[in-house]
Write a protein that holds these residues in place. Structure first.
Motif, PDB file in Angstrom:
ATOM      1  N   ALA A 115       0.902  -1.666  -0.114  1.00 54.65           N
ATOM      2  CA  ALA A 115      -0.071  -0.146   0.309  1.00 54.65           C
ATOM      3  C   ALA A 115       0.808   1.330   0.035  1.00 54.65           C
ATOM      4  CB  ALA A 115      -0.647   0.099   1.496  1.00 54.65           C
ATOM      5  N   THR A 116       2.029   1.199   0.713  1.00 54.76           N
ATOM      6  CA  THR A 116       2.896   2.380   0.954  1.00 54.76           C
ATOM      7  C   THR A 116       3.519   2.354  -0.978  1.00 54.76           C
ATOM      8  OG1 THR A 116       3.148   1.864   3.072  1.00 54.76           O
ATOM      9  CG2 THR A 116       5.085   3.359   1.615  1.00 54.76           C
ATOM     10  N   LEU A 117       3.847   1.448  -1.190  1.00 57.12           N
ATOM     11  CA  LEU A 117       4.744   1.471  -2.480  1.00 57.12           C
ATOM     12  C   LEU A 117       2.868   2.257  -3.769  1.00 57.12           C
ATOM     13  CD1 LEU A 117       6.907   0.821  -4.647  1.00 57.12           C
ATOM     14  CD2 LEU A 117       5.694  -1.525  -4.718  1.00 57.12           C
ATOM     15  N   VAL A 118       1.829   2.134  -3.696  1.00 61.93           N
ATOM     16  CA  VAL A 118       1.148   2.035  -4.494  1.00 61.93           C
ATOM     17  C   VAL A 118       1.108   3.800  -4.540  1.00 61.93           C
ATOM     18  CG1 VAL A 118      -1.044   2.429  -4.808  1.00 61.93           C
ATOM     19  CG2 VAL A 118      -0.156   0.389  -4.710  1.00 61.93           C
ATOM     20  N   HIS A 119       0.967   4.231  -2.862  1.00 61.17           N
ATOM     21  CA  HIS A 119       0.761   5.543  -2.688  1.00 61.17           C
ATOM     22  C   HIS A 119       1.536   6.534  -3.418  1.00 61.17           C
ATOM     23  CE1 HIS A 119       0.595   9.350   0.593  1.00 61.17           C
ATOM     24  NE2 HIS A 119      -0.474   8.979   0.586  1.00 61.17           N
ATOM     25  N   GLN A 120       3.211   5.759  -2.743  1.00 59.21           N
ATOM     26  CA  GLN A 120       4.104   6.778  -3.284  1.00 59.21           C
ATOM     27  C   GLN A 120       4.298   7.172  -4.826  1.00 59.21           C
ATOM     28  OE1 GLN A 120       8.167   4.880  -2.359  1.00 59.21           O
ATOM     29  NE2 GLN A 120       7.803   5.497  -0.555  1.00 59.21           N
ATOM     30  N   PRO A 138     -12.412  -3.451   5.379  1.00 58.31           N
ATOM     31  CA  PRO A 138     -11.871  -2.117   5.820  1.00 58.31           C
ATOM     32  C   PRO A 138     -10.498  -2.371   4.369  1.00 58.31           C
ATOM     33  CG  PRO A 138     -11.086  -4.265   6.742  1.00 58.31           C
ATOM     34  CD  PRO A 138     -12.975  -5.210   6.432  1.00 58.31           C
ATOM     35  N   VAL A 139     -10.022  -1.035   4.767  1.00 57.05           N
ATOM     36  CA  VAL A 139      -9.042  -0.588   3.297  1.00 57.05           C
ATOM     37  C   VAL A 139      -7.632   0.436   4.393  1.00 57.05           C
ATOM     38  CG1 VAL A 139      -8.733   0.770   1.471  1.00 57.05           C
ATOM     39  CG2 VAL A 139     -10.904  -0.035   2.297  1.00 57.05           C
ATOM     40  N   PRO A 140      -6.687  -0.458   3.956  1.00 57.68           N
ATOM     41  CA  PRO A 140      -5.236   0.360   4.456  1.00 57.68           C
ATOM     42  C   PRO A 140      -5.110   2.107   4.453  1.00 57.68           C
ATOM     43  CG  PRO A 140      -4.750  -1.608   3.176  1.00 57.68           C
ATOM     44  CD  PRO A 140      -5.730  -1.424   2.665  1.00 57.68           C
ATOM     45  N   ASP A 141      -4.810   2.315   5.544  1.00 58.49           N
ATOM     46  CA  ASP A 141      -4.993   4.069   5.563  1.00 58.49           C
ATOM     47  C   ASP A 141      -4.087   4.413   4.138  1.00 58.49           C
ATOM     48  OD1 ASP A 141      -6.058   3.784   8.061  1.00 58.49           O
ATOM     49  OD2 ASP A 141      -4.376   4.513   9.228  1.00 58.49           O
ATOM     50  N   ALA A 142      -3.423   4.309   3.861  1.00 59.12           N
ATOM     51  CA  ALA A 142      -2.131   4.635   2.651  1.00 59.12           C
ATOM     52  C   ALA A 142      -3.057   4.499   1.600  1.00 59.12           C
ATOM     53  CB  ALA A 142      -1.068   3.681   2.245  1.00 59.12           C
ATOM     54  N   VAL A 143      -3.944   3.551   1.061  1.00 59.10           N
ATOM     55  CA  VAL A 143      -5.177   3.575   0.351  1.00 59.10           C
ATOM     56  C   VAL A 143      -6.308   3.880   0.134  1.00 59.10           C
ATOM     57  CG1 VAL A 143      -6.724   1.830  -0.843  1.00 59.10           C
ATOM     58  CG2 VAL A 143      -4.558   0.919  -0.006  1.00 59.10           C
ATOM     59  N   THR A 144      -6.942   4.614   1.399  1.00 63.00           N
ATOM     60  CA  THR A 144      -7.899   5.693   2.186  1.00 63.00           C
ATOM     61  C   THR A 144      -7.300   6.912   0.944  1.00 63.00           C
ATOM     62  OG1 THR A 144      -8.682   4.298   3.503  1.00 63.00           O
ATOM     63  CG2 THR A 144      -9.522   6.594   3.230  1.00 63.00           C
ATOM     64  N   SER A 145      -5.943   7.121   1.329  1.00 60.05           N
ATOM     65  CA  SER A 145      -5.336   8.443   0.713  1.00 60.05           C
ATOM     66  C   SER A 145      -5.568   8.806  -0.535  1.00 60.05           C
ATOM     67  CB  SER A 145      -3.980   8.420   1.346  1.00 60.05           C
ATOM     68  OG  SER A 145      -3.373   9.737   1.221  1.00 60.05           O
ATOM     69  N   LEU A 146      -5.461   7.602  -0.834  1.00 53.95           N
ATOM     70  CA  LEU A 146      -5.376   7.750  -2.594  1.00 53.95           C
ATOM     71  C   LEU A 146      -6.358   8.971  -2.574  1.00 53.95           C
ATOM     72  CD1 LEU A 146      -3.893   3.779  -3.848  1.00 53.95           C
ATOM     73  CD2 LEU A 146      -2.856   6.301  -3.536  1.00 53.95           C
ATOM     74  N   TRP A 147      -7.671   8.204  -2.665  1.00 53.34           N
ATOM     75  CA  TRP A 147      -9.083   9.609  -2.433  1.00 53.34           C
ATOM     76  C   TRP A 147      -9.259  10.676  -2.124  1.00 53.34           C
ATOM     77  CZ3 TRP A 147     -10.409   4.236  -1.625  1.00 53.34           C
ATOM     78  CH2 TRP A 147     -10.898   4.245  -0.045  1.00 53.34           C
ATOM     79  N   LYS A 148      -8.374  10.214  -1.187  1.00 49.02           N
ATOM     80  CA  LYS A 148      -8.876  11.302   0.145  1.00 49.02           C
ATOM     81  C   LYS A 148      -8.227  12.710   0.289  1.00 49.02           C
ATOM     82  CE  LYS A 148     -11.832   9.410   4.183  1.00 49.02           C
ATOM     83  NZ  LYS A 148     -11.622   8.655   5.476  1.00 49.02           N
ATOM     84  N   ARG A 154     -12.322   8.853  -6.605  1.00 47.90           N
ATOM     85  CA  ARG A 154     -12.855   7.789  -6.285  1.00 47.90           C
ATOM     86  C   ARG A 154     -14.362   7.819  -7.392  1.00 47.90           C
ATOM     87  NH1 ARG A 154     -14.390   5.903  -1.410  1.00 47.90           N
ATOM     88  NH2 ARG A 154     -16.712   4.838  -1.504  1.00 47.90           N
ATOM     89  N   ILE A 155     -14.094   7.243  -7.759  1.00 49.28           N
ATOM     90  CA  ILE A 155     -16.001   6.450  -8.703  1.00 49.28           C
ATOM     91  C   ILE A 155     -16.750   5.436  -8.393  1.00 49.28           C
ATOM     92  CG2 ILE A 155     -16.505   6.079 -11.168  1.00 49.28           C
ATOM     93  CD1 ILE A 155     -14.168   6.703 -12.349  1.00 49.28           C
ATOM     94  N   GLU A 156     -17.179   5.451  -7.552  1.00 51.82           N
ATOM     95  CA  GLU A 156     -18.224   4.527  -7.117  1.00 51.82           C
ATOM     96  C   GLU A 156     -19.186   3.732  -8.469  1.00 51.82           C
ATOM     97  OE1 GLU A 156     -19.287   3.345  -4.317  1.00 51.82           O
ATOM     98  OE2 GLU A 156     -18.553   5.171  -2.744  1.00 51.82           O
ATOM     99  N   LEU A 157     -18.623   2.694  -8.554  1.00 47.58           N
ATOM    100  CA  LEU A 157     -19.959   1.716  -9.172  1.00 47.58           C
ATOM    101  C   LEU A 157     -20.793   1.405  -9.178  1.00 47.58           C
ATOM    102  CD1 LEU A 157     -18.848   1.156 -11.971  1.00 47.58           C
ATOM    103  CD2 LEU A 157     -17.699  -0.984 -11.340  1.00 47.58           C
TER     104      LEU A 157
END
Length: 860
Positions: A115-120, A138-148, A154-157
């Motif tokens: 998750a850190t790598l994707v965030h970086q 539950p979603v890792p904080d680093a992933v949540t940060s991507l759209w927050k 972020r696209i809701e399907l």
């Protein structure tokens, strides 16, 4: 079938994802949605058409346990075990090619380092990223940060709409899907494409989804295939014991009041289950109910629970719910179902009441199930009568009669005798067509029953039979007497309204039925759901004969909302009502769809008599569109329901035959059949049908009916018959201005095809007078109106569209040649000599410069 599931597009979402991955203003996109909603399918569909290289990583629960596990293929073998070195190696290899797009499936399962790598990469804009995240996990904080923090969009399907679900299933099955089945599938799947696919494939495999005369129908319990069970089992295993306890309790009784559920399993467990997204809590009619997020989830849970455990859970629920409110049919039905399969004693009275509720709600299989359970446990005549009614409406009259035949009428008290006799006489009359036996049963009841209220019930049932035997006046009189009596019980009122709903519209008393229909609508409960639906159908008929098509359409729409496949008979009758309005409005394709779906739904072991009115109007719709073979097929099928018990519909049968003759370019026969229908209707008091039949004959070219229509119009409520009379008078007088005025009246009233015919009949009058300009204008108006009627063709429209210098008889013979008939066959059909036929052919060929009979037919 598999590849076809990818065919339904999401154009808006597709463009949003593609835009996020191709422009320089965003780092990419996060697709969020429930499992199976199509996140991965959409993401891979978009990336498959990109010119840039794409690196896909698919996360799993096992990869989550390993640092950078999902990115292991991009870590050099020589890399140090130091986390920073691993991150550096994975990043360099992932981004080795310029413009790379990184795809991460199920990013909620990323380990912290991944998750850190994707965030970086997202922060540095090192590459465009497309990732999917399952809602409710539950979603890792680093992933949540991507759209927050705005690095990715972020696209809701969302799940598919009902229209999208229906379109997808019809594409996969290669045929039309019954509307009721479409509703049930959409509700069951929640619009989830994966759940929908599994539902359809499982139902096809289990033969609960079958093709009936070109319409796919879902009948019986929902089939859940192994693939979906495996998918959900993984999620359920991770949910934990308390959540499973909630789900297993809900699986035996859904929906469940949140306070009851909390009392049984604990409020914390309910909250935990809600957090997983496996259940949903909603307020309904003032109560807070708990349901599965998808109904298929309940099927999977039920498979996991053993028989003994399920019986015990039902027993706990029975004890908890027994002393609570059971005033609504839904509560009684579910409690009865619990009792049948629980480890607690069964309350026979509850079973009978619940069966009665199910029949009242038109859910016939459920009514059969509960009534049979009561019958097998000693429920007596009350259970037998309900079971027989449920079987009767489902097209199994022999079974229904076999149950009632076990009772000796001499041993029944008056109330029991009426309960027994009315149902048995009904099935003998309508389903078995044994009019004499039905009459004998009615006479037995009248002889032995003296109590006034019970006599009224017998009289009402007899009135409905009289109407179907085409004794219109007697049936109306008897039914009105029942409704006027303040002592009439509910069953008598229902039967009387049913009789009048079929009789008053055809008798020309559509307006008189309005208060009766309003009274029926005001009663929220009926003794029989199908009878109630038939009363609604009668109201639509009444409004149609009055020419109030807008209100007729609203009424047809109001009472066609059904939520269970078990309500298929009521749904089918409601679809017939929709088709009736569409037919009179000239929406023939919509009418054909409604009638064909209704007929498929009414397919049964013993053909249900309610097919007849649908078939007669369906044949007319096909004929108007020139589809002669289909019309002939439908009319041939309609012959299975003929005889005294269906004499009511004989004028409509003749009208359908008249339109078939018109479609076959035989206007003389069309006029003759329409007049015959009018004569039959007149003799039996069907004055609205008499007016309509005379008007059809007028449209086919009969100029002699003005005086008769003027008389009949005075006996028919509503404005339509008066317009018919003005049409006939204008045609008799060869008055183009009068015909044009009538055409506008018809158009204003919503009778578009009649408007087209009236306009078309001015064309030859103008032509004869050499008035080319008004003739061309009338022809153009005719074609415009016909186009609104799905391109319908009538004798008048055909003549106006393609005026030829030949007589009607010559056109008729040429059309029969085109259908492959020999001169001798044509002569026999038209009751003329072969020499006469040959003379007509010769003169037509001379007029049209045709070399032979084949060229003549081709020209026509």
């Amino acid at each position: 079938m598999g590849a076809l599931w990818q065919l339904l597009e999401r154009p808006a979402e597709y463009e949003a994802v593609r835009g996020a991955l191709t422009n320089g203003h965003t780092g990419g996109v996060v697709l969020v949605g429930a499992a199976g909603v199509g996140k991965t399918t959409l993401a891979r569909l978009v990336t498959s058409v990109l010119s840039d290289p794409v690196r896909w990583a698919a996360c799993t629960a096992s990869s989550q346990a390993i640092p950078l596990g999902v990115f292991a293929p991009w870590i050099a073998a020589s890399a140090s075990r130091d986390p920073l070195a691993l991150l550096h190696s994975a990043r360099e290899n992932l981004l080795a090619r310029p413009g790379t797009v990184i795809g991460v499936d199920d990013a909620h399962l990323l380990d912290k380092l991944s998750a850190t790598l994707v965030h970086q990469i997202a922060v540095d804009r090192g590459a465009h990223i497309v990732t999917t995240v399952r809602a409710g996990e539950p979603v890792p904080d680093a992933v949540t940060s991507l759209w927050k923090d705005g690095y990715l969009e972020r696209i809701e399907l969302a799940p598919f709409t009902k229209k999208q679900c229906t379109q997808l299933v019809e594409t996969v099955l290669g045929g039309a899907l019954e509307g009721l089945s479409a509703d049930v599938m959409w509700e069951s799947s929640g619009g989830n494409p994966l759940f929908l696919r599994n539902l359809v494939e499982g139902a096809v495999e289990a033969s609960t989804l079958t093709d009936v005369n070109g319409v796919w129908q879902l009948r019986g319990p929902t089939a859940v295939p192994a693939g979906l069970v495996d998918l959900l089992d993984e999620r359920l295993t991770r949910a934990g014991g308390p959540v499973l306890d909630v789900l297993e309790m809900l699986a035996v009784y859904e929906p469940l009041d949140i306070d009851v559920l909390s009392e049984l399993v604990g409020a914390d467990a309910v909250d935990a289950a809600e957090a997983t997204g496996l259940i949903r809590v909603a307020r309904h009619n003032g109560a807070v109910d708990v349901r599965f997020s998808h109904s298929l989830l309940g099927e999977v849970i039920r498979r996991r629970v053993g028989t003994a455990a399920a019986r015990a859970r039902r027993g706990r629920l029975v004890e908890t719910l027994r002393n609570r409110d059971t005033s609504t049919p839904a509560h009684r039905i579910r409690l009865a179902q619990l009792c049948v399969d629980s480890d607690r004693p069964i309350d026979i009275a509850l079973l009978v009441d619940a069966a009665k509720d199910a029949v009242s709600l038109s859910n016939l299989p459920l009514g059969e199930q509960l009534a049979r359970a009561a019958w097998e446990r000693g429920g007596g005549l009350r259970a037998a009568e309900l079971l027989s009614r449920a079987l009767l409406w489902q097209g199994r009259p022999q079974q229904a009669d076999g149950i009632l035949a076990r009772f000796d009428p001499d041993c029944l008290d008056p109330l029991q005798l009426v309960q027994w006799g009315v149902v048995r006489a009904s099935l003998q009359f309508w389903s078995l067509g044994d009019v004499e036996h039905a009459r004998e049963l009615v006479e037995v009841l009248r002889t032995r029953v003296e109590y006034p209220a019970l006599r009224l019930t017998v009289d009402a049932a007899a009135a409905a039979m009289a109407v179907h035997e085409n004794h219109i006046a007697a049936g109306i009189q008897a039914a009105e007497r029942v409704l006027a009596d303040p002592n009439s019980p509910r069953q008598a009122i229902d039967f009387a309204a049913f009789a009048l709903g079929l009789a008053m519209p055809v008798a020309g008393r559509g307006a008189d039925f309005a208060p009766i229909a309003a009274r029926s609508r005001a009663q929220r409960k009926s003794t029989d759901g199908i009878i109630r639906v038939m009363v609604g159908y009668g109201e639509v008929l009444a409004l149609t004969t009055l020419g109030d098509f807008d209100l007729a359409e609203r009424r047809a729409t109001e009472f066609r909302e059904f939520s269970s496949a078990g309500q298929f008979v009521g749904w089918a009758i409601a679809r017939i009502a929709v088709g009736v309005v569409a037919t009179y409005r000239g929406r023939f394709r919509a009418a054909i769809t409604a009638f064909e779906q209704a007929l498929a739904a009414l397919d049964a072991e013993t053909s249900l008599p309610w097919k007849l009115p649908a078939r007669l109007l369906l044949a007319r719709a096909y004929a108007v569109l020139g589809e002669v073979e289909h019309a002939e097929r439908v009319l041939a099928d309609a012959e299975e329901h003929s005889g005294p018990y269906m004499a009511l519909h004989e004028p409509q049968r003749m009208i359908a035959r008249a339109w078939l003759a018109a479609a076959a370019h035989n206007p003389h026969s069309a006029v003759e059949l329409a007049r015959k229908a009018a004569d039959t209707a007149h003799r039996t008091g069907q004055f609205a049908l008499e007016a309509e039949a005379l008007h059809h004959a007028t449209r086919f070219g009969d100029r002699t009916l003005a005086a008769r229509l003027a008389v009949v119009a005075g006996r028919v409520q509503g404005p339509a018959a008066a317009i018919y009379a003005r049409h006939a008078a204008a045609l008799a007088n060869s008055d183009p201005c009068g015909l044009a005025a009538v055409s506008r009246e018809f158009e204003s009233a919503g009778l578009l095809l009649a408007a087209a015919d009236a306009a078309a009949q001015t064309v030859p009058i103008y032509d004869h007078a050499g008035q080319r300009r008004p003739s061309a204008g009338a022809a153009a108006r005719t074609m415009a109106l016909a186009a609104q009627c799905d391109g319908a063709g009538t004798p008048a429209i055909t003549a106006a569209a393609r005026p030829l210098p030949i007589t009607e008889r010559e056109r008729e013979i040429a059309a029969l040649i085109g259908r492959g008939l020999s001169n001798r066959a044509i002569a026999e059909r038209l009751c003329v000599s072969v020499r006469t036929v040959e003379g007509h052919i010769y003169r037509a060929c001379i007029k049209l410069d045709a070399a032979d009979r084949d060229q003549l037919a081709e020209l026509i």
